[in-house]
Scaffold this motif. Structure first.
Motif, mmCIF file in Angstrom:
data_model
loop_
_atom_site.group_PDB
_atom_site.id
_atom_site.type_symbol
_atom_site.label_atom_id
_atom_site.label_comp_id
_atom_site.label_asym_id
_atom_site.label_seq_id
_atom_site.Cartn_x
_atom_site.Cartn_y
_atom_site.Cartn_z
ATOM 1 N N GLY A 294 42.893 61.276 69.778
ATOM 2 C CA GLY A 294 43.347 60.195 68.903
ATOM 3 C C GLY A 294 42.809 58.850 69.336
ATOM 4 N N LEU A 295 42.810 58.585 70.648
ATOM 5 C CA LEU A 295 42.254 57.324 71.156
ATOM 6 C C LEU A 295 40.761 57.242 70.873
ATOM 7 C CD1 LEU A 295 44.004 56.906 74.637
ATOM 8 C CD2 LEU A 295 44.620 55.839 72.451
ATOM 9 N N HIS A 296 40.068 58.362 71.048
ATOM 10 C CA HIS A 296 38.624 58.381 70.796
ATOM 11 C C HIS A 296 38.337 58.131 69.317
ATOM 12 C CE1 HIS A 296 34.612 60.226 70.253
ATOM 13 N NE2 HIS A 296 34.384 59.604 71.405
ATOM 14 N N ALA A 297 39.079 58.791 68.449
ATOM 15 C CA ALA A 297 38.886 58.599 67.005
ATOM 16 C C ALA A 297 39.159 57.155 66.606
ATOM 17 C CB ALA A 297 39.787 59.550 66.224
ATOM 18 N N GLY A 298 40.096 56.508 67.282
ATOM 19 C CA GLY A 298 40.434 55.127 66.983
ATOM 20 C C GLY A 298 39.527 54.103 67.657
ATOM 21 N N GLY A 299 38.625 54.572 68.522
ATOM 22 C CA GLY A 299 37.672 53.676 69.162
ATOM 23 C C GLY A 299 38.088 53.100 70.498
ATOM 24 N N SER A 300 39.288 53.410 70.981
ATOM 25 C CA SER A 300 39.751 52.856 72.260
ATOM 26 C C SER A 300 39.221 53.617 73.468
ATOM 27 C CB SER A 300 41.279 52.860 72.333
ATOM 28 O OG SER A 300 41.811 52.008 71.363
#
Length: 90
Positions: free
Chosen positions: A30-36
């Motif tokens: 989820g963090l990766h998909a959100g760019g974080s």
């Protein structure tokens, strides 16, 4: 935005870590998909992992680490969190 590198160390048994790993990896996806989260993965020797964030500052990276199921369930300790000046890549 800046890159922040975090190192975590497993503090629980391999079985305890494995029990939390699916939720941990879903959180990271989820963090990766959100760019974080730029990238993450375990050390080859199985003692912990490295995470590279793209965030506003170290404080934001620490907040993301605290919300991680690995931290919440107490199977890791944070060894270091440091801003990183990327020269090539990124």
């Amino acid at each position: 935005m800046t890159h922040v590198v975090a190192e975590i160390r497993y503090t629980a048994t391999p079985e305890q870590v494995a029990a939390v790993r699916p939720e941990h990896r879903e959180y990271l996806r989820g963090l990766h998909a959100g760019g974080s989260l730029v990238m993450s993965g375990p050390w080859a020797d199985g003692t912990g992992a490295c995470l590279v964030y793209r965030v506003e500052d170290e404080r934001e990276a620490r907040a993301l680490l605290e919300a991680d199921p690995f931290s919440r369930e107490g199977v890791v300790e944070v060894v270091s969190v440091r801003a990183w000046s990327v020269v090539v890549g990124g």
